[in-house]
Write an enzyme that holds these catalytic residues in place. Structure first.
Site, PDB file in Angstrom:
ATOM      1  N   ARG A 260       0.868  -1.185   0.000  1.00  0.00           N
ATOM      2  CA  ARG A 260       0.000   0.000   0.000  1.00  0.00           C
ATOM      3  C   ARG A 260       0.900   1.230   0.000  1.00  0.00           C
ATOM      4  O   ARG A 260       1.764   1.387   0.847  1.00  0.00           O
ATOM      5  CB  ARG A 260      -0.948  -0.004   1.198  1.00  0.00           C
ATOM      6  N   HIS A 264      -1.973   3.459   6.467  1.00  0.00           N
ATOM      7  CA  HIS A 264      -2.882   2.350   6.782  1.00  0.00           C
ATOM      8  C   HIS A 264      -4.328   2.813   6.686  1.00  0.00           C
ATOM      9  O   HIS A 264      -5.170   2.168   6.055  1.00  0.00           O
ATOM     10  CB  HIS A 264      -2.575   1.819   8.182  1.00  0.00           C
ATOM     11  N   TYR A 274       7.628   4.182  10.022  1.00  0.00           N
ATOM     12  CA  TYR A 274       7.998   2.760  10.066  1.00  0.00           C
ATOM     13  C   TYR A 274       8.408   2.194   8.700  1.00  0.00           C
ATOM     14  O   TYR A 274       8.767   1.026   8.599  1.00  0.00           O
ATOM     15  CB  TYR A 274       6.850   1.923  10.657  1.00  0.00           C
TER      16      TYR A 274
END
Length: 361
Positions: A260, A264, A274
């Site tokens: 993706r 999120h 991250y």
């Protein structure tokens, strides 16, 4: 001995691919039997969904949508699998899997209402075989086993398909659903869209297993690892899984490796905390739309003008859908009470009367 056996199992799950990153066919035998028109339609859906996704992100930032999980990068996994289904097959989506249910028949404006939490977003048309996106991680997997068993008991020539992410593969429902479906030889397809991060947790920290696909072995069902950025590979793998299920060969677990590109969800996630820019760059080179575009251009089936037409249509459709969502009567407390029961119990009847009085003031 146990280590050797594990390695033998892991080595069986090589990634299934048809188109490489350059859009070149690397597995001629596996090419699906799709007409030129169908290939173009698949590309149209991918481009349309990418634009719709961009507009939805903008609408969310404007406060005009509620919960939204971006999908850019996962179009091949989502749309390639849905395209392999029959209209009468059932889709049980996770919260990111709105494109599949819209292309399966849910009106776009209702998808926007769902994002806003409006009850009409969940009033699915009678001829659309989908459930609303499941927010509880993995719950749809157990439900899919049940729907698939129901289809089998009714003698239907259809399957139930569900989607979750790599994080969902760590849930108990994931194992329970696959085990149940396998035990009853139910016509189910379990798709894990391994986009490498369950929110912020990398997939290698989710499980000691080398692949998610190999988890099918314990459930006694078929498992396949697929290049989830290759729409033709996803389509072919899903079509085969469907045919196997209808031929009485039971469920299949598909691990679609993808990525993706956005956060999120739009609820404050920051992927730069991250994920590295190097990793983003690596996966951008695998973009499913760029790859498929090259393939179709080489076949003389796609052009910049054609793509611009699709982009313009997507923008107009999103504009019309959000306008229709805006025009839908606002949700009231009395609406929610009214639609919960065929016959209201006494306590709710009292509450209904109280709220009607408040709303009339």
């Amino acid at each position: 001995m146990a280590t050797k056996t594990l390695e033998q199992i892991e080595n069986q799950f090589e990634t299934f691919q048809i188109l490489n990153e350059k859009g070149e066919v690397v597995n001629e035998e596996a090419l699906p039997d799709l007409s030129d028109e169908e290939l173009v339609e698949l590309m149209e859906r991918m481009v349309y969904t990418r634009i719709w996704d961009q507009r939805a992100i903008s609408l969310n930032r404007q406060g005009r949508l509620g919960f939204y999980a971006p999908v850019a990068g996962q179009e091949a996994s989502m749309l390639g699998s849905q395209y392999a289904l029959d209209k009468e097959d059932w889709i049980l989506p996770g919260y990111r899997d709105v494109p599949q249910i819209v292309w399966h028949g849910l009106p776009l404006y209702q998808a926007f209402l769902y994002s806003r939490g409006h009850f009409h977003g969940g009033q699915i048309p009678e001829d659309v075989n989908v459930l609303m996106p499941q927010i509880i991680i993995g719950a749809q997997i157990v439900q899919t086993a049940g729907v698939a068993l129901g289809l089998k008991r009714k003698g239907k020539e259809n399957v139930a398909i569900t989607y979750t992410g790599d994080g969902g593969a760590s849930q108990g429902d994931f194992y329970e659903g696959m085990n149940f479906a396998g035990a009853y030889n139910a016509p189910a397809i379990f798709v894990v869209q391994n986009n490498q991060f369950a929110i912020s947790v990398p997939v290698e920290q989710q499980s000691a297993a080398k692949t998610i696909a190999q988890k099918a072995v314990a459930a006694g069902i078929r498992g396949l690892r697929v290049d989830g950025m290759d729409v033709l590979a996803v389509y072919a793998a899903t079509k085969e899984a469907r045919e196997n299920a209808l031929n009485g060969n039971g469920p299949t677990l598909l691990e679609n490796d993808c990525y993706r590109y956005g956060p999120h969800t739009m609820a404050g996630d920051d992927p730069t905390r991250y994920r590295t820019s190097e990793l983003d760059d690596e996966w951008e080179k695998k973009d499913p739309i760029v790859r498929f575009r090259k393939y179709l251009e080489d076949k003389g089936l796609w052009s910049e003008d054609k793509e611009n037409e699709v982009v313009d249509k997507a923008k107009e459709d999103v504009k019309a859908a959000i306008k229709k969502a805006d025009e839908t009567p606002k949700q009231k407390v009395t609406d929610l009470i009214d639609i919960m029961h065929e016959k209201l119990p006494a306590n709710l009847q009292k509450q209904l009367e109280e709220y009607r009085e408040k709303e009339s003031e």
